[in-house]
Design a protein around this motif. Structure first.
Motif, short mmCIF file in Angstrom:
data_model
loop_
_atom_site.label_atom_id
_atom_site.label_comp_id
_atom_site.label_asym_id
_atom_site.label_seq_id
_atom_site.Cartn_x
_atom_site.Cartn_y
_atom_site.Cartn_z
N VAL A 1 0.84 -1.20 0.00
CA VAL A 1 0.00 0.00 0.00
C VAL A 1 0.87 1.25 0.00
N ILE A 2 1.94 1.22 0.76
CA ILE A 2 2.83 2.38 0.85
C ILE A 2 3.47 2.68 -0.51
N LEU A 3 3.85 1.63 -1.23
CA LEU A 3 4.46 1.84 -2.54
C LEU A 3 3.49 2.51 -3.51
N ILE A 4 2.22 2.12 -3.45
CA ILE A 4 1.21 2.76 -4.30
C ILE A 4 0.95 4.19 -3.83
N ALA A 5 0.83 4.36 -2.51
CA ALA A 5 0.52 5.68 -1.96
C ALA A 5 1.63 6.68 -2.21
N ILE A 6 2.88 6.20 -2.18
CA ILE A 6 3.99 7.14 -2.36
C ILE A 6 4.06 7.65 -3.79
N ILE A 7 3.50 6.89 -4.73
CA ILE A 7 3.40 7.37 -6.11
C ILE A 7 2.45 8.56 -6.17
N PHE A 8 1.31 8.45 -5.47
CA PHE A 8 0.38 9.58 -5.37
C PHE A 8 1.08 10.80 -4.78
N CYS A 9 1.86 10.55 -3.72
CA CYS A 9 2.57 11.66 -3.06
C CYS A 9 3.56 12.32 -4.01
N GLY A 10 4.33 11.51 -4.73
CA GLY A 10 5.33 12.06 -5.64
C GLY A 10 4.72 12.85 -6.78
N LEU A 11 3.67 12.30 -7.39
CA LEU A 11 2.99 12.99 -8.49
C LEU A 11 2.32 14.26 -7.99
N GLY A 12 1.74 14.20 -6.79
CA GLY A 12 1.02 15.35 -6.26
C GLY A 12 1.93 16.48 -5.84
N VAL A 13 3.02 16.16 -5.16
CA VAL A 13 3.91 17.21 -4.64
C VAL A 13 4.78 17.82 -5.73
N ALA A 14 4.89 17.13 -6.87
CA ALA A 14 5.82 17.53 -7.92
C ALA A 14 5.69 18.99 -8.33
N ASN A 15 4.45 19.45 -8.49
CA ASN A 15 4.25 20.78 -9.09
C ASN A 15 3.80 21.85 -8.10
N LEU A 16 3.71 21.51 -6.82
CA LEU A 16 3.29 22.52 -5.85
C LEU A 16 4.27 23.68 -5.79
N ILE A 17 5.55 23.37 -5.63
CA ILE A 17 6.56 24.42 -5.53
C ILE A 17 6.72 25.18 -6.84
#
Length: 394
Positions: free
Chosen positions: A307-323
């Motif tokens: 689950v963590i491996l799937i969830a961390i993909i969401f985190c990476g894609l989501g945080v990518a463009n915030l900054i």
């Protein structure tokens, strides 16, 4: 109107391609340097006979130098221009990486770290200011793809460092090679970047950027940057530890989760400019924030590795463009202030990546690591509520 749009679409490839290529070199140089610096920290600690606490002090010295440069970068840009200042700072950053080979004790390591932080802080503000200027002239997003180049640089340098050391090469050799490459890239970039200084305030810009309302907006953008960096720093510094100590997986699994996050974030930035054009800045920012919050909630509620491996993909894609989105808006809003808005927003954001992970550690010490990481979800919810500030960055 149609003819104007057609001309606008071709301006970037024809007139600004060289400027974008040169600026890409600055982002690549920054990524190569940061990746090498991070990968070399264990070897630096061994070479300079430093404890974990000593290394922490050295990292604080790097941060102090970066903040000092960020708060004063606007003056340099007003005189020399953001582009040439970025290339010069990149060259100094490369020389600083080479200078790390001379750190023989904690004092020399701390002094070199301060100088290295100053050059990186100056590079960070000036290259992002130049990127925002390039976006305005091209009338299309470029910030995310430039940050993707930075991410690729960190991945390439850390992987190259590991490969050279694994093959029997010395860490000093890695530093010299990386520093030399950074200086070479900076020199190549220098000629392709505009030499003129940033224009001073005039007309409407002077009226807008000089008001207390404008200052409040910049501070609010800085607050959002603080929270966004807080979330990114928490993932970078704590996710591997969470996987090992809370989930009970091995250290290799922790490293794998970190690598998956880094790859997902890089991919998200590669497609970020196109996503911004299709969705708009505000919608992309909110989607990204929700993705990170959703992924982090999954990680905390279902602490099992698949689950963590799937969830961390969401985190990476989501945080990518915030900054990148925040920096684009800071550059757009502060177009006539010589880089002051960008400097303030970046300084506040950088504070988030410094204070955030430490705050999580403090909460973890007195409660638990999951309790500390729930602060990230809270920070993301507050961040999303401030996304309306990006409405004008469309």
């Amino acid at each position: 109107m149609k003819d104007d749009k057609t001309v606008q679409a071709w301006v970037f490839p024809g007139l600004l391609l060289g400027r974008r290529a040169a600026l890409s070199g600055c982002f690549l140089a920054a990524g190569l340097g940061i990746g090498t610096w991070g990968a070399n920290l264990p070897a630096l600690g061994r070479r300079a006979s430093m404890s974990e606490g000593d290394i922490g002090i050295v990292l604080l010295c790097f941060a102090a130098g970066a903040v000092l440069a960020m708060t004063n970068a606007a003056r340099v840009m007003m005189r020399f221009g953001a582009g040439r200042s970025a290339a010069t700072a990149a060259a100094l950053f490369g020389l600083g990486i080479i200078a790390v080979t001379q750190a023989a004790d904690m004092v020399s390591a701390a002094l070199i770290a301060v100088l290295l932080g100053i050059s990186f802080g100056a590079l960070d503000v000036t290259m992002n200011s130049e990127a925002a200027s390039l976006e305005r002239h091209a009338a299309r997003p470029v910030m995310a793809s430039l940050h993707a180049i930075f991410s690729l640089g960190t991945l390439a340098s850390s992987m190259s460092y590991a490969a050279i050391v694994a093959a029997g090469g010395r860490d000093v050799l890695c530093l010299v090679l990386a520093g030399t490459a950074i200086v070479a890239i900076a020199l190549l970039s220098w000629r392709g970047l505009p030499p003129e200084g940033s224009p001073g305030k005039s007309g409407a810009d002077a009226k807008i950027t000089g008001t207390s309302v404008a200052l409040a907006r910049v501070l609010l953008l800085g607050g959002i940057a603080f929270l966004a960096f807080f979330a990114e720093g928490a993932i970078l510094d704590w996710i591997a530890i969470y996987v090992v100590r809370v989930v009970g997986a091995g250290e290799s699994a922790g490293a794998m989760v970190y690598a998956v996050f880094a790859c997902a974030m890089t991919f998200g930035r590669l497609i970020g400019d196109r996503a911004k054009m299709r969705l708009g800045a505000l919608r992309l920012f909110r989607i990204g924030t929700l993705m990170v919050a959703f992924g982090f909630t999954l990680i905390l509620l279902l602490p099992v590795l698949p689950v963590i491996l799937i969830a961390i993909i969401f985190c990476g894609l989501g945080v990518a463009n915030l900054i990148p989105l925040i920096f684009s808006e800071a550059g757009r809003f502060g177009a006539g202030d010589g880089g002051k808005a960008m400097s303030r927003v970046m300084t506040m954001g950088y504070a988030g990546i410094l204070i955030g992970p430490a705050l999580i550690g403090f909460v973890a010490e007195f409660a638990s690591l999951p309790a500390g990481l729930w602060l990230v979800v809270l920070a993301l919810m507050v961040t999303m509520s401030g996304g309306r500030l990006l409405r004008g960055a469309g």
